[in-house]
Design a protein around this motif. Structure first.
Motif, PDB file in Angstrom:
ATOM      1  N   LEU A 140       0.843  -1.197   0.000  1.00  0.00           N
ATOM      2  CA  LEU A 140       0.000   0.000   0.000  1.00  0.00           C
ATOM      3  C   LEU A 140       0.875   1.242   0.000  1.00  0.00           C
ATOM      4  CD1 LEU A 140      -2.700  -1.019   2.647  1.00  0.00           C
ATOM      5  CD2 LEU A 140      -3.079  -0.768   0.186  1.00  0.00           C
TER       6      LEU A 140
ATOM      7  N   ASN B 167       1.998   4.270   1.640  1.00  0.00           N
ATOM      8  CA  ASN B 167       1.934   4.740   3.023  1.00  0.00           C
ATOM      9  C   ASN B 167       2.404   6.172   3.188  1.00  0.00           C
ATOM     10  OD1 ASN B 167       4.671   4.413   2.652  1.00  0.00           O
ATOM     11  ND2 ASN B 167       5.026   3.369   4.604  1.00  0.00           N
TER      12      ASN B 167
ATOM     13  N   THR C 167      -2.197  -0.345  -6.549  1.00  0.00           N
ATOM     14  CA  THR C 167      -1.638   0.036  -5.255  1.00  0.00           C
ATOM     15  C   THR C 167      -2.155   1.419  -4.898  1.00  0.00           C
ATOM     16  OG1 THR C 167       0.357  -1.218  -5.770  1.00  0.00           O
ATOM     17  CG2 THR C 167       0.494   0.350  -3.957  1.00  0.00           C
ATOM     18  N   GLN C 168      -2.926   1.490  -3.826  1.00  0.00           N
ATOM     19  CA  GLN C 168      -3.546   2.749  -3.434  1.00  0.00           C
ATOM     20  C   GLN C 168      -3.183   3.100  -1.995  1.00  0.00           C
ATOM     21  OE1 GLN C 168      -5.897   4.924  -5.352  1.00  0.00           O
ATOM     22  NE2 GLN C 168      -4.749   3.893  -6.952  1.00  0.00           N
TER      23      GLN C 168
ATOM     24  N   ALA D 287      -2.862   3.716   1.907  1.00  0.00           N
ATOM     25  CA  ALA D 287      -3.096   2.843   3.056  1.00  0.00           C
ATOM     26  C   ALA D 287      -4.258   3.321   3.903  1.00  0.00           C
ATOM     27  CB  ALA D 287      -1.826   2.760   3.902  1.00  0.00           C
TER      28      ALA D 287
ATOM     29  N   TRP E 118     -12.465   1.909  -4.954  1.00  0.00           N
ATOM     30  CA  TRP E 118     -11.472   1.691  -3.906  1.00  0.00           C
ATOM     31  C   TRP E 118     -12.173   1.523  -2.561  1.00  0.00           C
ATOM     32  CZ3 TRP E 118      -7.119  -0.305  -3.143  1.00  0.00           C
ATOM     33  CH2 TRP E 118      -6.288   0.015  -2.070  1.00  0.00           C
TER      34      TRP E 118
END
Length: 428
Positions: free
Chosen positions: A198, A200, A233-234, A236, A318
């Motif tokens: 993720l 962060n 990937t997004q 956190a 998401w």
């Protein structure tokens, strides 16, 4: 300068927060939101930290402060990062309600929230902790890959993945440069760090920055179109990330499973017409991405153009939340250069524009709304806005009132399209 707000409010009693817009993507981004609260605190006060209507932990607040990404605008710190502070701070207060600041007891009155801003030092690009190869097509995308292409340049051309230098803005492939932001045409820049699969840590680019190694580079598309690229990937903690990635000095697709074209059309059927005496700028949030209102639709008097309508079943999703589009309507006479970028308190432009449009399609229906940009501002729009077409009802703004079939109010109205094209008509 980028702003955001954290409201420190008493949790020892009922806390009423003005809710942000229900447009399907409320995330912890550095966006100005004047969150207000009411509370009764006859004794010790425990503070709750709210970011864009979402509670965040004291640890997250401290991390932002320690990284110099967040600071209190007024300099007032209730001691969130002190050794004696955990999830709450205790103060002494009178048993009678009084108006408060962020460091005193909350009261039974509207109070100004604490405000954070992104430190100028944070414009330095962070070094990503994972290679760009970790970017991948979003698992949640249900759309089939686009095929074909003209073989030439333009909006229908397939993007040459890994060919263009990161310093080349891809205008030959449909992307529209937003030069007034000072970011070499990009509508948003995000330098990211990745841990545990993720994102962060995100450092958002400002004027003078450019698309650099390890960053996500977002772009605008023509009216009626929207960007197709964002990584799986997004953020956190719910932040959105979008655009092309810069890896190995080259621009790379992050969502080829959705399309190899940079811009894809929405579902269509919605447009805006300017019947006012001056230019009208309608600015969409760059989402997924920085969520700044940087995607422009500028209408000269007498002109009409499309508003992009994302399909909830086929566009960005998401944490189980589908996507609609949010637009900011600037005062009549405002150019895109002034209106479609970050605004400042006390001025009705950009994220402080008085009115929002909500546009989205789900389950075969297109929903349209006009609503007050609350709680950011209570300023009234000096003009009239009406949605016209074959609709499920009526929706019109005039003189501070939003009127539908059930009457008028100061918050907003919503309709669905029955058939044909719906038009937002803006007039003096």
């Amino acid at each position: 300068m980028k702003f955001t707000s954290i409201a420190l409010t008493a949790v020892s009693a009922t806390v009423v927060l003005a809710q942000p817009h229900n447009h399907g993507h409320q995330h912890a981004h550095i966006h100005k939101k004047d969150v207000t609260a009411t509370a009764w605190a006859p004794g010790p006060t425990a503070y709750k930290y709210m970011l864009d209507g979402k509670e965040i932990s004291p640890e997250e607040v401290c991390e932002g402060l320690q990284d110099n990404e967040l600071k209190f605008v007024d300099g007032e710190d209730p001691g969130v990062c002190s050794s004696s502070t955990s999830s709450s701070t205790t103060t002494t207060s009178s048993p009678q309600p009084t108006t408060t600041s962020t460091t005193s007891s909350a009261a039974q009155s509207w109070s100004k929230p604490a405000e954070f801003y992104q430190s100028p030092a944070s414009s330095a690009w962070a070094s990503p902790s994972a290679a760009a190869s970790s970017w991948g097509p979003p698992a949640q995308s249900s759309s089939a890959p686009s095929t074909g292409g003209s073989g030439g340049t333009g909006i229908n051309a397939d993007f040459p993945d890994g060919t263009l230098d990161c310093g080349t803005f891809p205008s030959d492939y449909g992307a529209v440069p937003v030069s007034y932001l000072g970011m070499s045409g990009w509508s948003g820049l995000q330098a990211v760090s990745i841990a545990g699969g993720l994102v962060n840590h995100i450092v958002t680019g400002i004027s003078g920055d450019s698309c650099k190694e390890g960053s996500m580079c977002s772009y605008a598309c023509p009216p009626g179109y929207q960007k197709s690229q964002w990584p799986s990937t997004q953020g956190a903690t719910g932040q959105s990330v979008g655009g092309l990635s810069c890896s190995g000095g080259k621009l790379r697709l992050t969502n080829p499973g959705l399309s190899t074209k940079l811009c894809i059309p929405g579902v269509g059927g919605v447009q805006a017409t300017n019947k006012a005496s001056g230019v009208v700028s309608i600015c969409r949030t760059d989402y997924p991405g920085t969520e700044s209102e940087t995607i422009p639709v500028e209408l000269q008097p007498g002109s009409t153009d499309q508003l992009t309508v994302p399909d909830a079943a086929a566009y960005y999703e998401w944490q189980g939340k589908s996507t609609s589009a949010q637009y900011y309507l600037n005062p009549i006479g405002t150019t895109k250069e002034k209106g479609c970028q970050w605004g400042t308190p006390g001025q009705p432009y950009g994220n402080y524009a008085p009115i929002n449009f909500g546009v989205g399609a789900k389950d075969g229906k297109t929903w349209l709304s006009i609503f007050q940009n609350s709680p950011t501002t209570d300023a009234q729009y000096q003009g009239t806005v009406e949605i016209q077409g074959n609709l499920s009802g009526t929706c019109k703004y005039s003189n501070g009132q939003y009127c539908g079939v059930t009457g008028c109010n100061a918050q907003g109205c919503t309709v669905a399209i029955i058939s044909g094209t719906a038009t937002y008509v803006v007039s003096d």
